[in-house]
Each structure stands twice: as C-alpha cells, then as structure tokens.
Design an enzyme around this catalytic site. Sequence first.
Site, PDB file in Angstrom:
ATOM      1  CE1 TYR A 290      24.822 -23.479  16.987  1.00  0.00           C
ATOM      2  CE2 TYR A 290      25.162 -21.129  17.372  1.00  0.00           C
ATOM      3  CZ  TYR A 290      24.833 -22.396  17.839  1.00  0.00           C
ATOM      4  OH  TYR A 290      24.521 -22.590  19.162  1.00  0.00           O
TER       5      TYR A 290
ATOM      6  NE  ARG B 262      23.645 -21.835  30.865  1.00  0.00           N
ATOM      7  CZ  ARG B 262      22.643 -21.212  31.485  1.00  0.00           C
ATOM      8  NH1 ARG B 262      22.032 -20.192  30.913  1.00  0.00           N
ATOM      9  NH2 ARG B 262      22.262 -21.607  32.690  1.00  0.00           N
TER      10      ARG B 262
ATOM     11  CB  ILE C   7      17.823 -12.022  20.559  1.00  0.00           C
ATOM     12  CG1 ILE C   7      17.506 -12.037  19.057  1.00  0.00           C
ATOM     13  CG2 ILE C   7      16.783 -11.212  21.337  1.00  0.00           C
ATOM     14  CD1 ILE C   7      16.169 -12.681  18.696  1.00  0.00           C
TER      15      ILE C   7
ATOM     16  N   GLY D   4      19.321 -14.820  14.987  1.00  0.00           N
ATOM     17  CA  GLY D   4      20.691 -14.367  15.261  1.00  0.00           C
ATOM     18  C   GLY D   4      20.736 -13.900  16.709  1.00  0.00           C
TER      19      GLY D   4
ATOM     20  CG  ASP E  41      14.656 -32.603  32.387  1.00  0.00           C
ATOM     21  OD1 ASP E  41      14.863 -32.486  31.154  1.00  0.00           O
ATOM     22  OD2 ASP E  41      15.562 -32.707  33.226  1.00  0.00           O
TER      23      ASP E  41
ATOM     24  CG  PHE F 201      28.321 -25.420  27.789  1.00  0.00           C
ATOM     25  CD1 PHE F 201      29.447 -26.023  27.241  1.00  0.00           C
ATOM     26  CD2 PHE F 201      27.366 -26.235  28.393  1.00  0.00           C
ATOM     27  CE1 PHE F 201      29.622 -27.405  27.299  1.00  0.00           C
ATOM     28  CE2 PHE F 201      27.526 -27.627  28.442  1.00  0.00           C
ATOM     29  CZ  PHE F 201      28.662 -28.204  27.897  1.00  0.00           C
TER      30      PHE F 201
END
Length: 349
Positions: A213, A265, A257, A255, A131, A163
């Site tokens: 973004y 999500r 895919i 971008g 993790d 999400f």
Amino acid sequence: MVPVSVGQAGNVSGLLLSLILSEQVQNRTDSVDFGPSQLWCHRFAGLRSYATPHSQFFAPSEGIMLPAGSYNNKVAFITGGGTGLGRAMTGVLSQLGAQCVIASRKLEVLQQTATEISSQTGNKVHAVQCDVRDPQAVSRCVDQMVELTGLPDVIINNAAGNFICPSERLSANGWKSITDIVLNGTAFVTLELGKRLIQNQKGASFLAITTIYAESGSGFVVPSASAKAGVEALYKSLAAEWGRYGHRFNIIQPGPIRTKGAFSRLDPTGTFEKSMIGRIPTGRLGKPAELANLAAYLSSDYASWMSGAVIRFDGGEYVSMAGEFNELRKVTDDQWKMLETMIRSTKGS
Ligand SMILES: CC/C=C\C/C=C\C/C=C\C/C=C\C=C\C(=O)SCCNC(=O)CCNC(=O)[C@H](O)C(C)(C)COP(=O)(O)OP(=O)(O)OC[C@H]1O[C@@H](n2cnc3c(N)ncnc32)[C@H](O)[C@@H]1OP(=O)(O)O
Ligand SMILES: NC(=O)C1=CN([C@@H]2O[C@H](COP(=O)(O)OP(=O)(O)OC[C@H]3O[C@@H](n4cnc5c(N)ncnc54)[C@H](OP(=O)(O)O)[C@@H]3O)[C@@H](O)[C@H]2O)C=CC1
C-alpha cells in the site's frame, strides 16, 4: 441462440445481488463481530489455517535458495533484525556466510536472536542497540559496527512501526511515532552509512522493506502508508544519484506474512485474516523464509545489475484488489452460462 426470459434475467440478477450482498456482509468493517470465537481464533492463531485448497499449487519452498558461501566475507546490517522478517533475513544471510549486525531498541531481544542464529550457522551475529528515530544514536551504532566488523556490504532497512487507527483518532504524536521510525529512521540509517561508505570508497547494496500500500495508499494505516511511500521515493532517488559511488538501492513490497509484530497491531482479533486470504490469488499468506530468499538474492552479487527496482511480493494480492471485475471469480459455472446467454442475446446498443 437460446432466448432468455425476463424470469431468467431476474433470477441471474437475484443470484448476483445475493452474492454481492453476502460478500459485503462478510467484508463489512462498520460492524464486525469481535465476539469470543474471533478472539479464541486469534489466541490460537498458530493452530488455525485459512489457506484455500488451490494454495496447494503454490506450496512454499522454505529452503535457502542461493549457493552456500554466497555471503562469505560480507557484512550485513539489518535494522529490526531481532524479530519477524528481519530475523528471517538475518538467519538466511548468516547461513550463507555473512557476518551480521542487527540493530533495534530492545537489546535483550536482539541478543537472544543473535545467540540463536550464531549457534545454528556458526557465523557471528552482533547485537547493537539503536533507536533509528535518533540520528545521534544511529551514528553511535555505526561507530560500534565499524569497531566490530567494519562498514557493511549490505544494508537492510527493515525496522518499522504501525497500528490500525481511524485517522480522526490519530494524535500528532501517533503520526510522528510511525513516520519517525519508518521514514526518518530509514533516512538517518541510509545517510549515515551512505556518507561513510562514500568516504571509504566502498560499494554496498541497500534494501528497504516497504509494503504494497506504499503505492496505492491505504485508509486506517495512513502514517505508515505515507512514510513507506517516502521511503520508496528516497530509495528510487538514491538509486539514480549514488550508483556512481557503487551503491545499489532496491525495494521489496511484501504482502501479508504472519509475524507477531504486524498481526498483533493490524489484525489484533484475527477477524480480517480469512477475507484477506480470500483475495490473495495464491490462496495463502507468505512465509518469512520466502521473503528472506528474495532479500538475499537482491542484496547479493547475483543482483549486481539490479538497482532502483520495486519488487511486489504478495501472492498477487495487489492486482487482485485493484481489478474492477475481479469479484467475478465468485460467479459459478451455471451463473456464467446464464450471463453469457443474456449477453449474446443482446443486439445493438
Ligand atoms: C484488513 C487488514 C487485515 C489484516 C492485516 C494483517 C496483516 C498484515 C498485512 C499487511 C501488513 C502491511 C504492512 C505492515 C507494516 C508494518 O510496519 S508491520 C510491523 C509492525 N511492527 C511494529 O509496529 C513494531 C514496533 N511498534 C511499536 O513499538 C509501537 O507499536 C509503536 C506505537 C509504533 C511505537 O512505540 P512507542 O513506545 O515509541 O510509542 P507509544 O509511546 O506507545 O505511542 C506513541 C504515540 O502513538 C499513539 N498510539 C500508540 N498505539 C496506538 C493505537 N493503537 N492507536 C492510536 N494511537 C496509538 C500513542 O498514544 C502515542 O501518542 P500520544 O498518546 O498522543 O502521546
Ligand atoms: N509482516 C507483514 O505482513 C508485513 C511486514 N512489512 C514490513 O516488514 C518489516 C518487518 O515487519 P515485521 O517483521 O512484520 O514486524 P516486527 O514488528 O517484527 O518488526 C519491526 C522491527 O522494527 C524494530 N523497530 C521498531 N521501532 C524501532 C526503532 N525506533 N528503532 C529501531 N528499530 C525499531 C522492532 O524492534 P524493537 O522493538 O526492538 O525496536 C522490530 O524488530 C517492516 O518494515 C514492515 O513494515 C510489510 C508488509 C507486510
């Protein structure tokens, strides 16, 4: 010069207005149809294609781009390598001769991917549970990798969480969950491996997978946008600082895919896919194999002079969303004739 009557001008404005309004209706997000047909679409996502006719000019080449053996005797460490884009990158590196170590939380998923890829390529893929939010777990994971393969030549920070959520609905723990995986996780992996590589005087290529973004910011995915922007700052900074230790740092901003992890999500009903493809100049989604070829190049010795680079890989979506006049793509030839006539007939200011 053809004179333009008030009637014609009204006609053009009317046409443009209806064009814009119909676009707004199609794209509006305050009232979206999540009806049964949309849900049906999503459930059968594998059968649906919104690719535009002009995407035929941009058909994907999904074969492996680099020469066979380009990664012989190399070790690659890929976080989130069990699924989606991480899995695709692992497959290509393994096919090119690398010994791969894939790490994430779900050991069973990793083991299945490792077995499948190894049996196809003949090269060992190791699965290590980790993790990335926990720096101790990252350190143990690197210990395990050192036992299995030694320190890596290639590190790909690909693991992420995301999400869609209006920010006023976001809890502190929701924010922490995403920023811990994306920004802290990338930092823990990079610092742990970077320090050990420096101690051992070993060079390496580091690659981070961010998003378009990260640069612009984006509403509704604010923790992801903030964390990915942080990852980009981390990588650009280390590109400047750690070149002296033989380390390169590069970034890919993909971008859209299609992967289960992302689409389930970010577009759980499938409602937004069509309009998203409509704004991509190449008229289609990217393919995992295309991203994997780019990652394989950037992480290879062919790119040894490449460091600090941020590669946008999005079919043109970012510039298409950015340009103020790009919506004029939808103006027809007849409408252009009228517009041109109107513009040419204007004298003075
Ligand atoms: C217009 C757009 C159109 C189309 C988009 C389609 C395609 C994509 C195009 C571009 C993509 C660009 C960038 C993509 C970036 C990506 O990163 S995609 C990869 C996504 N993959 C994953 O997220 C995989 C891993 N994710 C997870 O494991 C979980 O989703 C996780 C929530 C991130 C972490 O799981 P964990 O078990 O650790 O966490 P939880 O305990 O479940 O939750 C922690 C807190 O978060 C709150 N939470 C969880 N889900 C939501 C939600 N949906 N909305 C609001 N809040 C949420 C949860 O309640 C916990 O908080 P608390 O209740 O306060 O304790
Ligand atoms: N698909 C797309 O359109 C786009 C994707 N991206 C980026 O590409 C990358 C891959 O995404 P994609 O393949 O689509 O999605 P996936 O959901 O398939 O990949 C995310 C991976 O991260 C791993 N992961 C999540 N949390 C942790 C954690 N705490 N520790 C270790 N590993 C973790 C997951 O494995 P596990 O659950 O086992 O931990 C999973 O394998 C991400 O960085 C994403 O932001 C960027 C832009 C567009």
